[in-house]
Design a protein around this motif. Structure first.
Motif, PDB file in Angstrom:
ATOM      1  N   LYS A  24      22.780  48.135  37.110  1.00 55.56           N
ATOM      2  CA  LYS A  24      23.581  46.911  37.227  1.00 55.56           C
ATOM      3  C   LYS A  24      25.000  47.068  37.303  1.00 55.56           C
ATOM      4  N   PRO A  25      25.421  46.196  38.304  1.00 57.90           N
ATOM      5  CA  PRO A  25      27.050  46.297  38.574  1.00 57.90           C
ATOM      6  C   PRO A  25      27.748  45.537  37.484  1.00 57.90           C
ATOM      7  N   VAL A  26      28.057  46.092  36.260  1.00 60.99           N
ATOM      8  CA  VAL A  26      28.749  45.478  35.201  1.00 60.99           C
ATOM      9  C   VAL A  26      29.905  44.832  35.428  1.00 60.99           C
ATOM     10  N   ALA A  27      30.922  45.766  36.277  1.00 57.12           N
ATOM     11  CA  ALA A  27      32.249  45.100  36.658  1.00 57.12           C
ATOM     12  C   ALA A  27      32.339  44.053  37.546  1.00 57.12           C
ATOM     13  N   PHE A  28      31.548  44.002  38.374  1.00 59.29           N
ATOM     14  CA  PHE A  28      31.229  42.921  39.447  1.00 59.29           C
ATOM     15  C   PHE A  28      30.773  41.773  38.719  1.00 59.29           C
ATOM     16  N   LEU A  29      29.688  41.848  37.786  1.00 60.10           N
ATOM     17  CA  LEU A  29      29.365  40.714  37.147  1.00 60.10           C
ATOM     18  C   LEU A  29      30.279  40.033  36.173  1.00 60.10           C
ATOM     19  N   ALA A  30      30.909  40.741  35.498  1.00 58.92           N
ATOM     20  CA  ALA A  30      32.288  40.536  34.687  1.00 58.92           C
ATOM     21  C   ALA A  30      33.380  39.786  35.445  1.00 58.92           C
ATOM     22  N   CYS A  31      33.464  40.241  36.802  1.00 63.40           N
ATOM     23  CA  CYS A  31      34.494  39.406  37.658  1.00 63.40           C
ATOM     24  C   CYS A  31      33.773  38.070  37.967  1.00 63.40           C
ATOM     25  N   ILE A  32      32.643  38.163  38.382  1.00 66.80           N
ATOM     26  CA  ILE A  32      32.145  36.855  38.663  1.00 66.80           C
ATOM     27  C   ILE A  32      31.998  35.779  37.620  1.00 66.80           C
ATOM     28  N   GLY A  33      31.895  36.297  36.290  1.00 71.87           N
ATOM     29  CA  GLY A  33      31.778  35.471  34.976  1.00 71.87           C
ATOM     30  C   GLY A  33      33.506  34.997  35.191  1.00 71.87           C
ATOM     31  N   LEU A  34      34.399  35.803  35.101  1.00 73.75           N
ATOM     32  CA  LEU A  34      35.970  35.397  35.012  1.00 73.75           C
ATOM     33  C   LEU A  34      36.188  34.370  35.973  1.00 73.75           C
ATOM     34  N   ALA A  35      35.766  34.466  36.996  1.00 74.64           N
ATOM     35  CA  ALA A  35      36.151  33.612  38.250  1.00 74.64           C
ATOM     36  C   ALA A  35      35.262  32.368  38.165  1.00 74.64           C
ATOM     37  N   GLY A  36      34.087  32.250  37.337  1.00 75.70           N
ATOM     38  CA  GLY A  36      33.571  31.034  36.928  1.00 75.70           C
ATOM     39  C   GLY A  36      34.476  30.454  35.962  1.00 75.70           C
ATOM     40  N   ILE A  37      34.953  31.135  35.028  1.00 78.51           N
ATOM     41  CA  ILE A  37      35.711  30.685  33.931  1.00 78.51           C
ATOM     42  C   ILE A  37      37.072  29.912  34.550  1.00 78.51           C
ATOM     43  N   GLY A  38      37.623  30.689  35.541  1.00 76.88           N
ATOM     44  CA  GLY A  38      38.690  30.167  36.256  1.00 76.88           C
ATOM     45  C   GLY A  38      38.491  28.715  36.930  1.00 76.88           C
ATOM     46  N   LEU A  39      37.307  28.633  37.454  1.00 77.25           N
ATOM     47  CA  LEU A  39      36.931  27.292  38.198  1.00 77.25           C
ATOM     48  C   LEU A  39      36.512  26.212  37.245  1.00 77.25           C
ATOM     49  N   LEU A  40      36.477  26.527  35.928  1.00 79.96           N
ATOM     50  CA  LEU A  40      36.076  25.596  35.045  1.00 79.96           C
ATOM     51  C   LEU A  40      37.384  24.585  34.773  1.00 79.96           C
TER      52      LEU A  40
END
Length: 151
Positions: A24-40
Motif C-alpha cells: 500500500k502506497p501510504v504517502a501517496f494515499l495521504a497526499c490524495i486525501g490532503l488534495a481532496g481536503i484542499g479541494l473542499l
C-alpha cells in the motif's frame, strides 16, 4: 550458502536501519486525501471531486490490507513472497551474482541470480526505491533490461 527461507521471527538483527517496501502506497494515499481536503474549500464544483478523493483515500488507508514485500538492510535483503505468511527469504548481498528489474503490464518483477545458480523473484509496484537500494547495496551487479525493437 547463507541465503535461505526462514521464519520471519527468526530474522537476524541488522547493523543499520532497514527500509521496507509495502504493498500500500501510504504517502501517496495521504497526499490524495490532503488534495481532496484542499479541494473542499474551493467555491467551484471541484469540491465534489474533493469529497470523492477523500473517500477513496480514507477507504484505501483504513480498509485495504497492507503487507511487506521486501526489506533492505546493510547486511541482507528480505523477500516476503511466500505462500506461508510466516516465512520469508533472506539473501545476503555477497551472494547476489546479478539482479534485473523487469517491466510487465500488471506488475513489475525484481529477479535476483544467486551464486548457487538459483534465482529468486518478487513482484513489485514501485521502481524508484527498489533501484535506489539495489544500486546502494549491490552496486555494479545490475543486468540491464534489453528491450527489443521488432520490425
Amino acid at each position: 550458502m547463507k541465503s535461505q527461507a526462514i521464519k520471519i521471527r527468526n530474522l537476524p538483527e541488522s547493523s543499520g536501519a532497514p527500509y521496507t517496501v509495502h504493498v500500500k502506497p501510504v504517502a501517496f494515499l495521504a497526499c490524495i486525501g490532503l488534495a481532496g481536503i484542499g479541494l473542499l474549500f474551493t467555491k467551484t464544483t471541484a469540491s465534489g471531486v474533493g469529497v470523492v478523493l477523500i473517500l477513496v483515500s480514507v477507504f484505501s488507508l483504513l480498509m485495504l490490507p497492507d503487507r511487506n514485500l521486501i526489506r533492505f538492510t546493510p547486511d541482507f535483503l528480505v523477500l516476503y513472497n511466500h505462500r506461508n505468511a510466516e516465512m520469508c527469504t533472506i539473501i545476503y548481498w555477497d551472494e547476489i551474482v546479478n539482479w534485473q528489474y523487469e517491466y510487465h503490464k500488471n506488475a513489475d518483477r525484481l529477479v535476483l541470480s544467486l551464486v548457487d545458480g538459483s534465482s529468486q523473484s518478487i513482484e513489485l509496484y514501485s521502481k524508484r526505491p527498489i533501484i535506489r537500494y539495489m544500486n546502494l547495496y549491490a552496486a555494479g551487479k545490475e543486468q540491464k533490461n534489453v528491450r527489443r525493437k521488432d520490425k
